[in-house]
Design a protein around this motif. Structure first.
Motif, PDB file in Angstrom:
ATOM      1  N   ASN A  42     -14.201 -45.664  21.351  1.00  0.00           N
ATOM      2  CA  ASN A  42     -15.178 -44.641  21.702  1.00  0.00           C
ATOM      3  C   ASN A  42     -16.090 -44.335  20.514  1.00  0.00           C
ATOM      4  O   ASN A  42     -17.294 -44.136  20.676  1.00  0.00           O
ATOM      5  CB  ASN A  42     -14.482 -43.341  22.136  1.00  0.00           C
ATOM      6  N   VAL A  43     -15.512 -44.318  19.326  1.00  0.00           N
ATOM      7  CA  VAL A  43     -16.285 -44.035  18.115  1.00  0.00           C
ATOM      8  C   VAL A  43     -17.170 -45.232  17.766  1.00  0.00           C
ATOM      9  O   VAL A  43     -18.323 -45.067  17.383  1.00  0.00           O
ATOM     10  CB  VAL A  43     -15.349 -43.663  16.942  1.00  0.00           C
ATOM     11  N   VAL A  44     -16.639 -46.445  17.928  1.00  0.00           N
ATOM     12  CA  VAL A  44     -17.430 -47.656  17.689  1.00  0.00           C
ATOM     13  C   VAL A  44     -18.675 -47.649  18.577  1.00  0.00           C
ATOM     14  O   VAL A  44     -19.785 -47.923  18.115  1.00  0.00           O
ATOM     15  CB  VAL A  44     -16.583 -48.930  17.926  1.00  0.00           C
ATOM     16  N   LYS A  45     -18.500 -47.289  19.847  1.00  0.00           N
ATOM     17  CA  LYS A  45     -19.643 -47.223  20.774  1.00  0.00           C
ATOM     18  C   LYS A  45     -20.665 -46.183  20.327  1.00  0.00           C
ATOM     19  O   LYS A  45     -21.861 -46.406  20.428  1.00  0.00           O
ATOM     20  CB  LYS A  45     -19.165 -46.904  22.193  1.00  0.00           C
ATOM     21  N   ALA A  46     -20.190 -45.039  19.842  1.00  0.00           N
ATOM     22  CA  ALA A  46     -21.100 -43.988  19.364  1.00  0.00           C
ATOM     23  C   ALA A  46     -21.916 -44.479  18.170  1.00  0.00           C
ATOM     24  O   ALA A  46     -23.116 -44.210  18.075  1.00  0.00           O
ATOM     25  CB  ALA A  46     -20.314 -42.737  18.993  1.00  0.00           C
ATOM     26  N   ILE A  47     -21.279 -45.232  17.277  1.00  0.00           N
ATOM     27  CA  ILE A  47     -21.971 -45.761  16.094  1.00  0.00           C
ATOM     28  C   ILE A  47     -22.995 -46.825  16.503  1.00  0.00           C
ATOM     29  O   ILE A  47     -24.130 -46.812  16.038  1.00  0.00           O
ATOM     30  CB  ILE A  47     -20.964 -46.323  15.068  1.00  0.00           C
ATOM     31  N   THR A  48     -22.590 -47.738  17.390  1.00  0.00           N
ATOM     32  CA  THR A  48     -23.523 -48.794  17.803  1.00  0.00           C
ATOM     33  C   THR A  48     -24.680 -48.206  18.627  1.00  0.00           C
ATOM     34  O   THR A  48     -25.789 -48.725  18.576  1.00  0.00           O
ATOM     35  CB  THR A  48     -22.820 -49.914  18.593  1.00  0.00           C
ATOM     36  N   SER A  49     -24.434 -47.101  19.318  1.00  0.00           N
ATOM     37  CA  SER A  49     -25.505 -46.497  20.128  1.00  0.00           C
ATOM     38  C   SER A  49     -26.620 -45.907  19.271  1.00  0.00           C
ATOM     39  O   SER A  49     -27.739 -45.743  19.745  1.00  0.00           O
ATOM     40  CB  SER A  49     -24.942 -45.430  21.068  1.00  0.00           C
ATOM     41  N   VAL A  50     -26.329 -45.582  17.998  1.00  0.00           N
ATOM     42  CA  VAL A  50     -27.385 -45.096  17.108  1.00  0.00           C
ATOM     43  C   VAL A  50     -27.956 -46.219  16.243  1.00  0.00           C
ATOM     44  O   VAL A  50     -28.730 -45.979  15.324  1.00  0.00           O
ATOM     45  CB  VAL A  50     -26.939 -43.896  16.233  1.00  0.00           C
ATOM     46  N   GLY A  51     -27.552 -47.469  16.541  1.00  0.00           N
ATOM     47  CA  GLY A  51     -28.212 -48.614  15.932  1.00  0.00           C
ATOM     48  C   GLY A  51     -27.525 -49.276  14.761  1.00  0.00           C
ATOM     49  O   GLY A  51     -28.152 -50.020  14.010  1.00  0.00           O
ATOM     50  N   TYR A  52     -26.228 -49.049  14.577  1.00  0.00           N
ATOM     51  CA  TYR A  52     -25.528 -49.662  13.449  1.00  0.00           C
ATOM     52  C   TYR A  52     -24.445 -50.601  13.936  1.00  0.00           C
ATOM     53  O   TYR A  52     -23.726 -50.301  14.876  1.00  0.00           O
ATOM     54  CB  TYR A  52     -24.931 -48.579  12.526  1.00  0.00           C
ATOM     55  N   GLU A  53     -24.335 -51.730  13.269  1.00  0.00           N
ATOM     56  CA  GLU A  53     -23.352 -52.741  13.653  1.00  0.00           C
ATOM     57  C   GLU A  53     -22.004 -52.430  13.012  1.00  0.00           C
ATOM     58  O   GLU A  53     -21.934 -52.085  11.827  1.00  0.00           O
ATOM     59  CB  GLU A  53     -23.836 -54.110  13.186  1.00  0.00           C
ATOM     60  N   VAL A  54     -20.953 -52.545  13.799  1.00  0.00           N
ATOM     61  CA  VAL A  54     -19.591 -52.348  13.302  1.00  0.00           C
ATOM     62  C   VAL A  54     -18.984 -53.721  13.037  1.00  0.00           C
ATOM     63  O   VAL A  54     -18.960 -54.571  13.919  1.00  0.00           O
ATOM     64  CB  VAL A  54     -18.744 -51.563  14.327  1.00  0.00           C
ATOM     65  N   LYS A  55     -18.527 -53.946  11.816  1.00  0.00           N
ATOM     66  CA  LYS A  55     -17.922 -55.229  11.442  1.00  0.00           C
ATOM     67  C   LYS A  55     -16.467 -55.299  11.888  1.00  0.00           C
ATOM     68  O   LYS A  55     -16.022 -56.287  12.428  1.00  0.00           O
ATOM     69  CB  LYS A  55     -17.998 -55.435   9.927  1.00  0.00           C
ATOM     70  N   LYS A  56     -15.702 -54.242  11.607  1.00  0.00           N
ATOM     71  CA  LYS A  56     -14.296 -54.205  12.031  1.00  0.00           C
ATOM     72  C   LYS A  56     -13.801 -52.767  11.966  1.00  0.00           C
ATOM     73  O   LYS A  56     -14.391 -51.916  11.307  1.00  0.00           O
ATOM     74  CB  LYS A  56     -13.425 -55.111  11.171  1.00  0.00           C
ATOM     75  N   SER A  57     -12.694 -52.527  12.649  1.00  0.00           N
ATOM     76  CA  SER A  57     -12.092 -51.198  12.622  1.00  0.00           C
ATOM     77  C   SER A  57     -10.589 -51.340  12.439  1.00  0.00           C
ATOM     78  O   SER A  57      -9.988 -52.338  12.847  1.00  0.00           O
ATOM     79  CB  SER A  57     -12.411 -50.413  13.891  1.00  0.00           C
ATOM     80  N   GLN A  58      -9.991 -50.334  11.831  1.00  0.00           N
ATOM     81  CA  GLN A  58      -8.563 -50.343  11.563  1.00  0.00           C
ATOM     82  C   GLN A  58      -8.027 -48.944  11.842  1.00  0.00           C
ATOM     83  O   GLN A  58      -8.644 -47.953  11.459  1.00  0.00           O
ATOM     84  CB  GLN A  58      -8.344 -50.719  10.100  1.00  0.00           C
ATOM     85  N   VAL A  59      -6.889 -48.880  12.518  1.00  0.00           N
ATOM     86  CA  VAL A  59      -6.273 -47.593  12.850  1.00  0.00           C
ATOM     87  C   VAL A  59      -4.849 -47.598  12.338  1.00  0.00           C
ATOM     88  O   VAL A  59      -4.136 -48.603  12.471  1.00  0.00           O
ATOM     89  CB  VAL A  59      -6.278 -47.361  14.383  1.00  0.00           C
ATOM     90  N   LYS A  60      -4.432 -46.487  11.752  1.00  0.00           N
ATOM     91  CA  LYS A  60      -3.029 -46.359  11.327  1.00  0.00           C
ATOM     92  C   LYS A  60      -2.570 -44.921  11.524  1.00  0.00           C
ATOM     93  O   LYS A  60      -3.384 -44.011  11.646  1.00  0.00           O
ATOM     94  CB  LYS A  60      -2.835 -46.827   9.894  1.00  0.00           C
ATOM     95  N   ASP A  61      -1.268 -44.728  11.549  1.00  0.00           N
ATOM     96  CA  ASP A  61      -0.709 -43.388  11.666  1.00  0.00           C
ATOM     97  C   ASP A  61      -0.983 -42.622  10.394  1.00  0.00           C
ATOM     98  O   ASP A  61      -1.032 -43.191   9.313  1.00  0.00           O
ATOM     99  CB  ASP A  61       0.802 -43.454  11.922  1.00  0.00           C
ATOM    100  N   ARG A  62      -1.168 -41.317  10.563  1.00  0.00           N
ATOM    101  CA  ARG A  62      -1.407 -40.472   9.396  1.00  0.00           C
ATOM    102  C   ARG A  62      -0.159 -40.250   8.618  1.00  0.00           C
ATOM    103  O   ARG A  62       0.898 -40.152   9.101  1.00  0.00           O
ATOM    104  CB  ARG A  62      -1.956 -39.112   9.823  1.00  0.00           C
TER     105      ARG A  62
END
Length: 77
Positions: free
Chosen positions: A57-77
């Protein structure tokens, strides 16, 4: 809560940082105070509630304002 790091295309100006930051903060479920856009590293880090959204959902929000996402990583806090 989960912690995410998203690698972006190279950020070229301070206003890019603001646009990305606002896009991430606009997504419901993102902990607003945790959002950190790193200009030199072209990364954004934030905490989010995995029950309300996925990092996609966040990746889509970033790409919708015109920026390319190279990769994403998620981990537990």
């Amino acid at each position: 809560m989960k912690k995410a790091t998203i690698q972006l295309e190279t950020l070229t100006c301070p206003s890019c940082v603001l646009k990305v930051e606002n896009a991430v903060k606009s997504v419901d479920g993102v902990e607003k105070d945790s959002v950190n856009v790193m200009f030199n590293a072209s990364k954004v880090k934030f905490d989010f509630d995995e029950e309300k959204l996925s990092v996609e959902n966040v990746v889509k929000a970033i790409t919708s304002v015109g920026y390319e996402v190279k990769k994403s990583q998620v981990k537990d806090r």
